[in-house]
Motif scaffolding. Structure first.
Motif, short mmCIF file in Angstrom:
data_model
loop_
_atom_site.label_atom_id
_atom_site.label_comp_id
_atom_site.label_asym_id
_atom_site.label_seq_id
_atom_site.Cartn_x
_atom_site.Cartn_y
_atom_site.Cartn_z
N GLU A 42 0.82 -1.21 0.00
CA GLU A 42 0.00 0.00 0.00
C GLU A 42 0.86 1.26 0.00
OE1 GLU A 42 -2.71 -0.13 3.31
OE2 GLU A 42 -3.73 -1.90 2.53
N LYS A 43 1.83 1.32 0.88
CA LYS A 43 2.69 2.50 0.97
C LYS A 43 3.58 2.64 -0.26
CE LYS A 43 1.54 3.95 5.12
NZ LYS A 43 0.94 5.25 5.36
N VAL A 45 2.74 1.85 -3.39
CA VAL A 45 1.92 2.45 -4.43
C VAL A 45 1.74 3.94 -4.16
CG1 VAL A 45 -0.41 2.51 -5.43
CG2 VAL A 45 0.75 0.31 -5.05
N TRP A 46 1.44 4.30 -2.92
CA TRP A 46 1.27 5.72 -2.58
C TRP A 46 2.55 6.50 -2.83
CZ3 TRP A 46 3.69 9.07 0.70
CH2 TRP A 46 3.08 10.31 0.89
N MET A 47 3.70 5.97 -2.37
CA MET A 47 4.97 6.67 -2.53
C MET A 47 5.36 6.76 -4.00
SD MET A 47 7.37 8.39 -1.11
CE MET A 47 7.06 8.10 0.62
N SER A 48 5.09 5.72 -4.76
CA SER A 48 5.39 5.74 -6.19
C SER A 48 4.63 6.87 -6.87
CB SER A 48 5.01 4.38 -6.81
OG SER A 48 5.26 4.39 -8.19
N ASP A 49 3.34 7.01 -6.57
CA ASP A 49 2.55 8.10 -7.14
C ASP A 49 3.10 9.46 -6.69
OD1 ASP A 49 0.86 6.26 -8.34
OD2 ASP A 49 -0.69 6.43 -6.79
N PHE A 50 3.45 9.57 -5.43
CA PHE A 50 3.98 10.82 -4.87
C PHE A 50 5.27 11.25 -5.58
CE2 PHE A 50 6.52 12.95 -1.47
CZ PHE A 50 5.71 14.05 -1.27
N GLU A 53 4.80 12.36 -9.18
CA GLU A 53 4.24 13.71 -9.28
C GLU A 53 5.30 14.80 -9.09
OE1 GLU A 53 1.00 13.76 -6.49
OE2 GLU A 53 -0.15 12.32 -7.67
N LYS A 80 11.55 8.71 5.27
CA LYS A 80 11.07 7.59 4.47
C LYS A 80 12.25 6.70 4.12
CE LYS A 80 7.06 9.60 4.31
NZ LYS A 80 6.28 9.47 5.51
#
Length: 137
Positions: A42-43, A45-50, A53, A80
């Motif tokens: 989960e983290k 995927v979130w970090m990859s998107d972050f 961007e 992180k």
């Protein structure tokens, strides 16, 4: 950790799989949180998107993006923690240090880095003084 390998299409290092099978989803001594398989996916995927961007300090892609780093944990101060694949099955610890707003790289594998950090030999400028005995939540 097999589900993370399947989801991210990558073979993770053995030391990470062993460590996370024992200590995943654990807060160590009220400072260092190590992800287990569910949070790692989960983290990640979130970090990859972050990062995609345009985070200005994290220099590389993050899994599940192809060739990305693995986001394996964080500190309570918002640092992180990542593992970077250096080839030939060697993954080393890197980090975004939130309070310093910079990028940290080591040549240490996960187990060697953790042992050095907990012994006070590595990352002493941004890790706490550790207790003699750790506690886990």
């Amino acid at each position: 950790m097999g589900e993370v390998e399947v989801a991210f299409r990558v073979e993770l290092p053995e030391d990470l799989k062993e460590f996370c099978s024992l200590y995943g989803d654990t807060l160590i001594s009220d400072f260092l949180f190590v992800f287990g398989a569910k949070f790692m996916a989960e983290k990640g995927v979130w970090m990859s998107d972050f990062v995609r961007e345009g985070h200005s300090t994290i220099p590389n892609a993050v899994l599940p993006d192809s060739g990305g780093m693995l986001h394996w944990g964080h500190t309570v101060e918002g640092d992180k923690l990542f593992l970077e694949d250096r080839g030939s099955g060697r993954w080393t610890v890197s980090a975004f240090r939130r309070n310093w707003h910079d990028w940290y790289e080591s040549e240490e594998t996960l187990n060697d880095w953790l042992a050095g950090v907990f012994a006070g030999r590595l990352a002493v400028d941004w890790m706490p003084e550790w207790p003699e005995v750790h506690w886990f939540e």
